[in-house]
Design a protein around this motif. Structure first.
Motif, PDB file in Angstrom:
ATOM      1  N   GLY A  94       3.437   4.912   6.770  1.00  0.00           N
ATOM      2  CA  GLY A  94       2.127   4.278   6.713  1.00  0.00           C
ATOM      3  C   GLY A  94       1.336   4.506   7.979  1.00  0.00           C
ATOM      4  O   GLY A  94       0.118   4.763   7.932  1.00  0.00           O
ATOM      5  N   ILE A 123       0.835  -1.198   0.000  1.00  0.00           N
ATOM      6  CA  ILE A 123       0.000   0.000   0.000  1.00  0.00           C
ATOM      7  C   ILE A 123       0.874   1.254   0.000  1.00  0.00           C
ATOM      8  O   ILE A 123       0.557   2.253  -0.661  1.00  0.00           O
ATOM      9  CB  ILE A 123      -0.951  -0.004   1.209  1.00  0.00           C
ATOM     10  CG1 ILE A 123      -2.020  -1.094   1.036  1.00  0.00           C
ATOM     11  CG2 ILE A 123      -1.611   1.363   1.395  1.00  0.00           C
ATOM     12  CD1 ILE A 123      -2.922  -1.259   2.233  1.00  0.00           C
ATOM     13  N   PRO A 152       2.324   9.900  -3.908  1.00  0.00           N
ATOM     14  CA  PRO A 152       1.436   8.850  -3.380  1.00  0.00           C
ATOM     15  C   PRO A 152       0.002   9.022  -3.887  1.00  0.00           C
ATOM     16  O   PRO A 152      -0.506  10.133  -3.987  1.00  0.00           O
ATOM     17  CB  PRO A 152       1.514   9.059  -1.866  1.00  0.00           C
ATOM     18  CG  PRO A 152       2.803   9.773  -1.632  1.00  0.00           C
ATOM     19  CD  PRO A 152       3.001  10.652  -2.827  1.00  0.00           C
ATOM     20  N   GLN A 204      -4.767   4.412  -1.650  1.00  0.00           N
ATOM     21  CA  GLN A 204      -4.248   3.959  -0.362  1.00  0.00           C
ATOM     22  C   GLN A 204      -5.368   3.877   0.676  1.00  0.00           C
ATOM     23  O   GLN A 204      -5.450   2.904   1.432  1.00  0.00           O
ATOM     24  CB  GLN A 204      -3.138   4.910   0.113  1.00  0.00           C
ATOM     25  CG  GLN A 204      -1.845   4.783  -0.685  1.00  0.00           C
ATOM     26  CD  GLN A 204      -0.792   5.777  -0.232  1.00  0.00           C
ATOM     27  OE1 GLN A 204      -1.095   6.857   0.274  1.00  0.00           O
ATOM     28  NE2 GLN A 204       0.465   5.428  -0.433  1.00  0.00           N
ATOM     29  N   LYS A 257      -3.242   8.825  -2.746  1.00  0.00           N
ATOM     30  CA  LYS A 257      -3.920   8.776  -1.455  1.00  0.00           C
ATOM     31  C   LYS A 257      -5.278   8.093  -1.540  1.00  0.00           C
ATOM     32  O   LYS A 257      -5.673   7.372  -0.617  1.00  0.00           O
ATOM     33  CB  LYS A 257      -4.073  10.195  -0.895  1.00  0.00           C
ATOM     34  CG  LYS A 257      -2.750  10.847  -0.539  1.00  0.00           C
ATOM     35  CD  LYS A 257      -2.964  12.234   0.054  1.00  0.00           C
ATOM     36  CE  LYS A 257      -1.631  12.888   0.408  1.00  0.00           C
ATOM     37  NZ  LYS A 257      -1.811  14.243   0.982  1.00  0.00           N
TER      38      LYS A 257
END
Length: 461
Positions: A296, A203, A219, A224, A221
């Motif tokens: 994370g 992830i 990233p 995720q 988001k």
């Protein structure tokens, strides 16, 4: 009549029996409450499917997890609990026999610390969480250690199932915060479990793509958050319950960082070893993964208010599993339904085939009519110039416009049908009808179908 109402934010009582449910529902037969507002849990059918048909539920969730992140055979088997976690450094969780033996010994003593997580244990620890919510402004909270003597007194009281008066002034906030970290650190496995370890690493690698389809360093988001929502759905219920309580506490702590000097990342450094790191490993074993795990953990703290809702397509699949489709499904909805192993989904696909067959027959008739008219119009075009020819050409234009309008009305697309149905259904969305039997009307969710840019995967956004 019976209605389902959600007990929002409810913590299990210490004298209550163990429960697998994340949300508790109350059956209400009191007619005097008919006029009162009712809170409907949007995840009701998700929880119902999880408890009544766990295999179907797990297959549905895991299939969507693997759509978002790439899990090779061994890592997928670890997520499913079919094989034990293997780490690069050769370390791993304690053997099953040793773990079971120690757990049995602790259970005989009635110990909360070091025991497998239970709802009763969470009820005890919740005393610490409830107290800390009232003392979030203490500088260095969770970083500054407390007094070891006072911590031992608290620990013994919790292990004995004693109610603690934390407001008496006998204990400091740092004592309570340190003891909460100690409880998490002594769990037989991390709060997010060994099975999910590799999934969380993947992830962290979810990144956005540029216009050319190349992976960037930004990233993603949204993906995720979606992946975490799915992973949290298949956590053991006690782990998920405590995780929600913990992340909410850390989220509120980070919001007061101007007073306590503890940002989301600072808190992540304190809790990642207890929430994400596998047991019996060191920082050297994790090597480059430490940064991913810390980031994370910080991400989960910042977005904690979104992570405990089932993705909308999981809600829809669960609802359709029990209620079936109440409106004409669009093509995108049918593509989603095809991935859900229920009878209602098969009925929806059959309806789609019938619709296609009917349209095909009508289109053949329409094509033959259009061919005959084209021949007639060609004949008119070849006629010598005259008033009669001009009159026929005007009639041709009018007839052509009528045919286009009729064709559009006769053959609506599945998407246009769905939009119309959604507009009609929106007025009834989420109403509970008090007419003899409970009824819940929910507007089906329109889902977008996207082409995944990585490895040619398709998915719902």
């Amino acid at each position: 009549m019976a209605t389902e109402a959600q007990s929002v934010g409810e913590v299990p009582a210490r004298d209550s029996r163990p429960s697998d449910a994340i949300c508790n529902f109350v059956i209400c037969n009191d007619s005097s409450l008919r006029g009162q507002p009712i809170i409907f849990n949007p995840d009701f059918f998700v929880e119902k499917l999880r408890h009544e048909k766990p295999e179907v539920f797990t297959e549905l969730v895991v299939s969507n997890i693997t759509r978002l992140i790439d899990l090779p055979g061994t890592e997928l088997a670890q997520l499913m609990g079919e094989v034990d976690l293997k780490l690069p450094g050769g370390a791993g969780p304690a053997s099953g026999f040793f773990r079971s033996l120690m757990s049995l010994k602790r259970k005989e003593k009635g110990v909360v610390f070091g025991s497998p997580l239970t709802e009763e244990g969470i009820a005890q620890i919740y005393q610490l969480i409830e107290y800390l919510h009232k003392n979030l402004r203490v500088e260095g909270l969770f970083r500054v250690p407390g007094n070891s003597v006072r911590q031992q007194i608290l620990r013994d009281a919790l292990n004995n199932g004693t109610d603690i008066d934390l407001e008496s002034g006998e204990f400091h906030s740092n004592d309570v915060a340190t003891l909460l970290k100690m409880f998490l650190g002594e769990l037989p496995e991390p709060l997010l479990t060994h099975k999910h370890f590799h999934a969380h690493l993947k992830i962290a690698d979810l990144m956005q793509f540029d216009d050319k389809g190349n992976k960037t360093n930004v990233p993603d988001k949204e993906r995720q958050i979606e992946a975490l929502q799915l992973l949290f759905l298949i956590l053991p219920p006690p782990n998920r319950n405590l995780l929600k309580l913990l992340l909410d506490l850390l989220y509120q702590t980070a919001k007061k960082q101007d007073k306590n000097k503890m940002s989301a990342y600072n808190l992540a450094l304190m809790f990642a070893p207890h929430v994400l790191w596998p047991k019996n490993v060191t920082a050297n074993d994790l090597q480059e993964n430490i940064t991913k795990l810390n980031n994370g953990m910080a991400f989960m703290i910042k977005h904690s208010q979104k992570l405990f809702k089932a993705p909308v397509y999981i809600r829809e699949c669960a609802r359709l599993h029990y209620l079936g489709s109440r409106t004409q499904a669009s093509k995108d909805d049918l593509d989603l339904i095809a991935s859900c192993p229920t009878k209602s989904f098969q009925r929806a696909k059959s309806q789609k085939r019938n619709w296609v067959d009917s349209c095909s027959h009508q289109e053949e008739t329409q094509q033959r009519t259009e061919e005959a008219l084209r021949e007639l119009f060609q004949h008119v075009h070849n006629m010598p110039e005259s008033a009669k020819k001009k009159q026929l050409i005007r009639q041709r234009k009018v007839l052509g416009n009528q045919m286009m309008s009729e064709k559009k009305n006769k053959y609506p697309t599945p998407e246009s049908v769905a939009i119309g149905e959604l507009k009609r259904a929106s007025k009834e969305n989420m109403n509970l009808l008090f007419s003899g039997s409970p009824a819940v009307t929910m507007t089906p969710t329109r889902l977008k179908w996207s082409e995944g840019k990585k490895e040619g995967k398709k998915g719902f956004l």
